[in-house]
Design an enzyme around this catalytic site. Structure first.
Site, PDB file in Angstrom:
ATOM      1  N   GLU A  66       3.892   6.616  -5.723  1.00 40.98           N
ATOM      2  CA  GLU A  66       5.140   7.053  -6.356  1.00 40.98           C
ATOM      3  C   GLU A  66       6.341   6.971  -5.410  1.00 40.98           C
ATOM      4  O   GLU A  66       7.439   6.608  -5.830  1.00 40.98           O
ATOM      5  CB  GLU A  66       4.952   8.496  -6.841  1.00 40.98           C
ATOM      6  CG  GLU A  66       6.048   9.012  -7.724  1.00 40.98           C
ATOM      7  CD  GLU A  66       5.692  10.372  -8.304  1.00 40.98           C
ATOM      8  OE1 GLU A  66       6.566  11.255  -8.248  1.00 40.98           O
ATOM      9  OE2 GLU A  66       4.562  10.558  -8.801  1.00 40.98           O
ATOM     10  N   ASP A  67       6.132   7.284  -4.141  1.00 43.75           N
ATOM     11  CA  ASP A  67       7.266   7.451  -3.229  1.00 43.75           C
ATOM     12  C   ASP A  67       7.320   6.482  -2.049  1.00 43.75           C
ATOM     13  O   ASP A  67       8.180   6.618  -1.178  1.00 43.75           O
ATOM     14  CB  ASP A  67       7.277   8.884  -2.680  1.00 43.75           C
ATOM     15  CG  ASP A  67       7.565   9.914  -3.759  1.00 43.75           C
ATOM     16  OD1 ASP A  67       8.158   9.550  -4.792  1.00 43.75           O
ATOM     17  OD2 ASP A  67       7.191  11.082  -3.571  1.00 43.75           O
TER      18      ASP A  67
END
Length: 180
Positions: A66-67
């Site tokens: 996600e990051d």
């Protein structure tokens, strides 16, 4: 925990630390981001008694896709199908608008695997404790309260996954005036 399991767990911690190396939390101290996934794994191990290395690895890796520039294929190649599947279940699609991602977390919570529910519970608990400790830069008290309200809706969908973590979360919600 056996020596091979410890090596697998430390490999996931090292991988996550390298991937999140340049990231910081939004707290006033700009805490290194890696403290978050380590804290999520620590909550699972210390407070919920989780000893399953796959779940603990997934906790350490839960924000990498996600990051960071990590891919699900990379997670699978390095840590296996089970870890990848859990990480997949807890990963938001950043291509979607923020409010849609938040809505989908509420909608999908009840349909997650037991392992993903555990990671989600520990993630929410860590984040809510962090919000109680200090307000992130640029956040108003209203935004903090809205996060608590949203998190309570996600946690409702995770009901039955782990009574210990759920009770700790509901105590935080109750302290904020949110009760079910």
């Amino acid at each position: 925990m056996s020596a091979p399991e410890a090596v697998r767990l430390l490999d996931a911690a090292d991988f996550a630390a390298r991937k999140h190396a340049s990231q910081r939390r939004k707290d006033p101290d700009s805490t290194p981001y890696i403290n978050h996934p380590i804290g999520v794994a620590q909550i699972l191990a210390q407070e919920a008694g989780i000893t399953d290395v796959v779940i603990l690895q997934a906790a350490l890796l839960h924000d990498t896709v996600e990051d960071t520039n990590t891919t699900f294929s990379e997670i699978e190649e390095r840590f296996g199908e089970e870890v990848k599947r859990i990480v997949e279940e807890v990963t938001d699609d950043k291509r979607l608008p923020k409010m849609e991602r938040k809505r989908l977390q509420i909608e999908h919570a009840a349909h997650c695997s037991q392992a993903a529910k555990l990671v989600k519970l520990a993630d929410k608990l860590y984040n809510l404790r962090d919000l109680n400790r200090c307000t992130p830069q640029g956040w108003s008290e209203k935004r903090v309260q809205e996060y608590f309200l949203w998190a309570s809706e996600v946690v409702k969908g995770l009901h039955g996954a782990n009574p210990v973590l759920e009770e700790k979360l509901w105590l935080l919600f109750k302290a904020r005036g949110l009760s079910d």
